[in-house]
Design an enzyme around this catalytic site. Sequence first.
Site, mmCIF file in Angstrom:
data_model
loop_
_atom_site.group_PDB
_atom_site.id
_atom_site.type_symbol
_atom_site.label_atom_id
_atom_site.label_comp_id
_atom_site.label_asym_id
_atom_site.label_seq_id
_atom_site.Cartn_x
_atom_site.Cartn_y
_atom_site.Cartn_z
ATOM 1 N N GLU A 38 -78.933 59.781 -2.872
ATOM 2 C CA GLU A 38 -77.870 59.834 -3.407
ATOM 3 C C GLU A 38 -77.872 59.456 -4.860
ATOM 4 O O GLU A 38 -78.437 58.384 -5.258
ATOM 5 C CB GLU A 38 -76.813 58.743 -2.636
ATOM 6 C CG GLU A 38 -75.327 58.988 -3.169
ATOM 7 C CD GLU A 38 -74.676 57.781 -2.374
ATOM 8 O OE1 GLU A 38 -73.404 57.742 -2.784
ATOM 9 O OE2 GLU A 38 -74.958 56.938 -1.528
ATOM 10 N N ARG A 281 -89.652 51.907 6.413
ATOM 11 C CA ARG A 281 -89.293 51.901 4.940
ATOM 12 C C ARG A 281 -90.168 51.326 4.350
ATOM 13 O O ARG A 281 -90.935 50.206 4.989
ATOM 14 C CB ARG A 281 -87.933 51.570 4.480
ATOM 15 C CG ARG A 281 -87.541 50.192 4.740
ATOM 16 C CD ARG A 281 -86.476 49.671 4.196
ATOM 17 N NE ARG A 281 -85.128 50.383 4.539
ATOM 18 C CZ ARG A 281 -84.502 50.665 3.759
ATOM 19 N NH1 ARG A 281 -84.455 50.548 2.279
ATOM 20 N NH2 ARG A 281 -83.215 51.236 4.318
ATOM 21 N N LYS A 291 -80.198 48.850 -3.957
ATOM 22 C CA LYS A 291 -79.409 49.417 -5.065
ATOM 23 C C LYS A 291 -78.254 48.649 -5.530
ATOM 24 O O LYS A 291 -78.149 48.379 -6.982
ATOM 25 C CB LYS A 291 -79.096 51.111 -4.761
ATOM 26 C CG LYS A 291 -80.398 52.046 -4.904
ATOM 27 C CD LYS A 291 -79.371 53.267 -4.607
ATOM 28 C CE LYS A 291 -80.531 54.441 -4.686
ATOM 29 N NZ LYS A 291 -79.844 55.767 -4.505
#
Length: 573
Positions: A38, A281, A291
């Site tokens: 994104e 991850r 983020k």
Amino acid sequence: MEEVKDSDTSRHFLRQWIDEDHAAGRTGGQVVTRFPPEPNGYIHIGHAKAVCVDFGMAKLFGGECHLRLDDTNPTKESDEYAENIKNDIRWLGFQWSGAGDAGEAGFYNASNMFDTMYRIAENLIKAGQAYCCNLTQEEWKQYRGVPEKPGTPSPSRDTDPERNLRIFREMRDGKYADGEWCLRAKIDMASPNIHFRDPVIYRIRHVSHYHLGDKWCIYPMYDFAHPIEDALEGVTHSMCTLEFEVHRPLYDWVVDRMDEQGLLVVRNGVKIRPQQREFARLNITWTVMSKRLLLQLVTEKHVAGWDDPRMPTVCGMRRRGFPPAAIREFCERVGVTKVESESDPALLEWCVREELNRTAARRMAVLDPVKVVIENFEGSRTVTKANNPLDESAGSREIPFSRELWIDRADFQENPEKKFFRLGPDREVRLAGACIVKCTGYEKDADGKVSLIRCTWDEGSWGGNAPDGRKVKGTIHWVDAATAVKAEVRLYDRLFTVPDPLQDGSDGFLKYMNKDSLRTLTAYVEPALGQAEPGTSFQFERTGYFVADAKDSKPGAPVFNRTVTLKDSYKPA
């Protein structure tokens, strides 16, 4: 695209999964993956692992990897983030491939598929598979319930499709405020998987989209958009991190609806049904990876931007001088598993040292300078030193040498400790590549700090060896005072003082910031460094690896960022 290793660590469960599908003919002869960030921030080291997995698997199977910007949330996205994602992926050594939807091969915007997504949503409504709901979020929590007990259907769940179609079109036309209505998939209110209990697939957002402007005021949810995008692009294998594992049934449900609507891609006679699998991850200690928190560090000016060399962002690591090959090697060594774990940044730094040791040119720089005067030396000479002892093709350079030099303050002691083999009163030391000098005296300033060291040189020792064969244990670096270039040197350290800055929750992470994570020095460097090309890495002999800062370094006024120290006690497994 950068060559991908076919190593033991690349033979992980994802590769086995793709291998089996490809061999069974389920890919239509071509493996297609995608990397779908994104554009709401800069990508970081965790994303770098996903880049290596997604692009790496496509490369190993001779397939395609698409870059798709999942720009379905207009509140936080921008062109700045979109362009920097592209730049970072290219810098890492990868290039997307495929048809693309905007004239750029292999590049896709989710927002370019909004018209198709809208039609799919209307078809779901017509088929009785979606409905408009006006429960508030707090009300929905009560209706949805808990995994152990079935939820309660929304009062709107079994309303007429025509009514739902009318409300959905009114949502599209801007009649309602944010949060007043949403579109829900009609699935299973008794499912133990909360994500399967009539999830929202469209919501109202009266926000201008960075890519489409004000064309839309309703936007698809990621869980709805993602499988549609994969299906429309003909993606065969959709690899996500573990938090999406519980979302997989919804992914499959949407793909099933795509199949019912005849929208799956057919490749070489094979209907391509995208599949999702999940892997752990990349978590790394001594930093934060959210983020949201990285954005907070930037907006509150705790760091100098997304590309601050202390940040775990790809652009921050690039500015710090981490080679892309070292980042790829780190991701390879971390491996692909289904077990959540944390990696020590020392492993990444080890990979950086290994790469820079092979590739970085050697130079001399004095970071904490004190002047040396060789009182019996006349005139000037030059010293020839290899640019990289491990690479003969790198050649050599000539370094000026005269009677006044700079050496590092740590290389002199008034009262030398045991096993201190550098310079001290009446002690000899070898000046790297030049000659042997002996300290005959020194001076101090008003604060009692050594300000000048006086020496004599052994005139038969040019080249570094004593003419009578005596052993001189210490060798130190130096720069010629007459020709040295003044440089700014930035010493970076870890941004936080504890391995887990979130140990008290995300609200308190700032209290663990390391106030000494950046120190700035004025140094003297050999002349060749005065014209260092920004972004070029060097080994400062006996000191560490440094890079000419990509933003601030200029010819004649160089700025160097420390990438990593020269050595570390860390040993990889």
